[in-house]
Design a protein around this motif. Structure first.
Motif, PDB file in Angstrom:
ATOM      1  N   ASP A  84       0.790  -1.225   0.000  1.00  0.00           N
ATOM      2  CA  ASP A  84       0.000   0.000   0.000  1.00  0.00           C
ATOM      3  C   ASP A  84       0.828   1.283   0.000  1.00  0.00           C
ATOM      4  N   SER A  85       1.792   1.361   0.889  1.00  0.00           N
ATOM      5  CA  SER A  85       2.556   2.601   1.048  1.00  0.00           C
ATOM      6  C   SER A  85       3.554   2.835  -0.083  1.00  0.00           C
ATOM      7  N   THR A  86       3.828   1.817  -0.905  1.00  0.00           N
ATOM      8  CA  THR A  86       4.820   1.957  -1.972  1.00  0.00           C
ATOM      9  C   THR A  86       4.233   1.697  -3.351  1.00  0.00           C
ATOM     10  N   GLY A  87       2.964   1.987  -3.539  1.00  0.00           N
ATOM     11  CA  GLY A  87       2.366   1.869  -4.868  1.00  0.00           C
ATOM     12  C   GLY A  87       1.817   0.510  -5.203  1.00  0.00           C
ATOM     13  N   GLY A  88       1.288  -0.192  -4.239  1.00  0.00           N
ATOM     14  CA  GLY A  88       0.814  -1.553  -4.441  1.00  0.00           C
ATOM     15  C   GLY A  88      -0.580  -1.681  -5.022  1.00  0.00           C
ATOM     16  N   LYS A  89      -0.923  -0.839  -5.975  1.00  0.00           N
ATOM     17  CA  LYS A  89      -2.234  -0.910  -6.612  1.00  0.00           C
ATOM     18  C   LYS A  89      -2.053  -1.170  -8.091  1.00  0.00           C
ATOM     19  N   GLY A  90      -3.020  -1.868  -8.693  1.00  0.00           N
ATOM     20  CA  GLY A  90      -2.913  -2.120 -10.117  1.00  0.00           C
ATOM     21  C   GLY A  90      -4.079  -2.935 -10.638  1.00  0.00           C
ATOM     22  N   THR A  91      -3.823  -3.570 -11.778  1.00  0.00           N
ATOM     23  CA  THR A  91      -4.837  -4.413 -12.409  1.00  0.00           C
ATOM     24  C   THR A  91      -4.247  -5.795 -12.661  1.00  0.00           C
ATOM     25  N   TYR A  92      -5.143  -6.765 -12.808  1.00  0.00           N
ATOM     26  CA  TYR A  92      -4.700  -8.121 -13.104  1.00  0.00           C
ATOM     27  C   TYR A  92      -5.526  -8.695 -14.242  1.00  0.00           C
ATOM     28  N   HIS A  93      -4.948  -9.684 -14.904  1.00  0.00           N
ATOM     29  CA  HIS A  93      -5.639 -10.440 -15.942  1.00  0.00           C
ATOM     30  C   HIS A  93      -5.259 -11.898 -15.724  1.00  0.00           C
ATOM     31  N   VAL A  94      -6.243 -12.773 -15.661  1.00  0.00           N
ATOM     32  CA  VAL A  94      -5.956 -14.180 -15.406  1.00  0.00           C
ATOM     33  C   VAL A  94      -6.688 -15.058 -16.412  1.00  0.00           C
ATOM     34  N   THR A  95      -5.972 -16.091 -16.899  1.00  0.00           N
ATOM     35  CA  THR A  95      -6.556 -17.132 -17.728  1.00  0.00           C
ATOM     36  C   THR A  95      -6.225 -18.450 -17.043  1.00  0.00           C
ATOM     37  N   ASP A  96      -6.543 -19.559 -17.687  1.00  0.00           N
ATOM     38  CA  ASP A  96      -6.227 -20.843 -17.053  1.00  0.00           C
ATOM     39  C   ASP A  96      -4.726 -21.097 -16.961  1.00  0.00           C
ATOM     40  N   LYS A  97      -3.901 -20.410 -17.770  1.00  0.00           N
ATOM     41  CA  LYS A  97      -2.455 -20.675 -17.770  1.00  0.00           C
ATOM     42  C   LYS A  97      -1.586 -19.468 -17.459  1.00  0.00           C
ATOM     43  N   LYS A  98      -2.139 -18.266 -17.473  1.00  0.00           N
ATOM     44  CA  LYS A  98      -1.344 -17.054 -17.248  1.00  0.00           C
ATOM     45  C   LYS A  98      -2.005 -16.130 -16.234  1.00  0.00           C
ATOM     46  N   LEU A  99      -1.169 -15.423 -15.479  1.00  0.00           N
ATOM     47  CA  LEU A  99      -1.603 -14.367 -14.570  1.00  0.00           C
ATOM     48  C   LEU A  99      -0.694 -13.175 -14.826  1.00  0.00           C
ATOM     49  N   ILE A 100      -1.294 -12.029 -15.120  1.00  0.00           N
ATOM     50  CA  ILE A 100      -0.522 -10.816 -15.370  1.00  0.00           C
ATOM     51  C   ILE A 100      -0.885  -9.778 -14.316  1.00  0.00           C
ATOM     52  N   LEU A 101       0.124  -9.281 -13.608  1.00  0.00           N
ATOM     53  CA  LEU A 101      -0.058  -8.213 -12.628  1.00  0.00           C
ATOM     54  C   LEU A 101       0.593  -6.956 -13.178  1.00  0.00           C
TER      55      LEU A 101
END
Length: 116
Positions: A84-101
């Motif tokens: 939180d204090s160091t920019g821990g916000k974002g978006t994610y995309h998940v499929t059955d084989k990949k996770l993107i943060l």
């Protein structure tokens, strides 16, 4: 469990792949109830844990992240998730084989592959 395959610069497309040192991958397990969750796993040399919350439109916020304190090689050192204090916000995309943060304040996204 998810193994970190590479970092990708979202502006240039440049990829920084896992150097492939045997048995030293970055592996995280994300466990949640679709609202909040926990992170467990390891980097090359540290055991890690943390917590996160999920928001609308595939957003997330890392509430906490930390682990043992052994110095990391450069590549796996980038895998320490900002909280939180160091920019821990974002978006994610998940499929059955990949996770993107993708973090709001970082041009590099993290691309994970599903691990057995």
């Amino acid at each position: 469990m998810w193994r970190l395959d590479y970092f990708q610069n979202t502006a240039t497309g440049a990829i920084d792949k896992d150097p492939g040192e045997k048995d030293k991958s970055v592996v995280f397990n994300f466990l949640d109830d679709q609202k909040s969750g926990t992170i467990s796993g390891h980097t090359f040399v540290n055991t890690v844990s943390g917590a996160y919350t999920l928001g609308p439109d595939c957003t997330f916020r890392i509430v906490s992240f930390g682990g043992s304190k052994v110095g990391e090689p450069t590549w796996s050192g980038k895998a320490w998730l900002p909280s939180d204090s160091t920019g821990g916000k974002g978006t994610y995309h998940v499929t059955d084989k990949k996770l993107i943060l993708r973090f709001d304040q970082n041009p590099e996204q993290m691309v994970f592959e599903k691990s057995r």
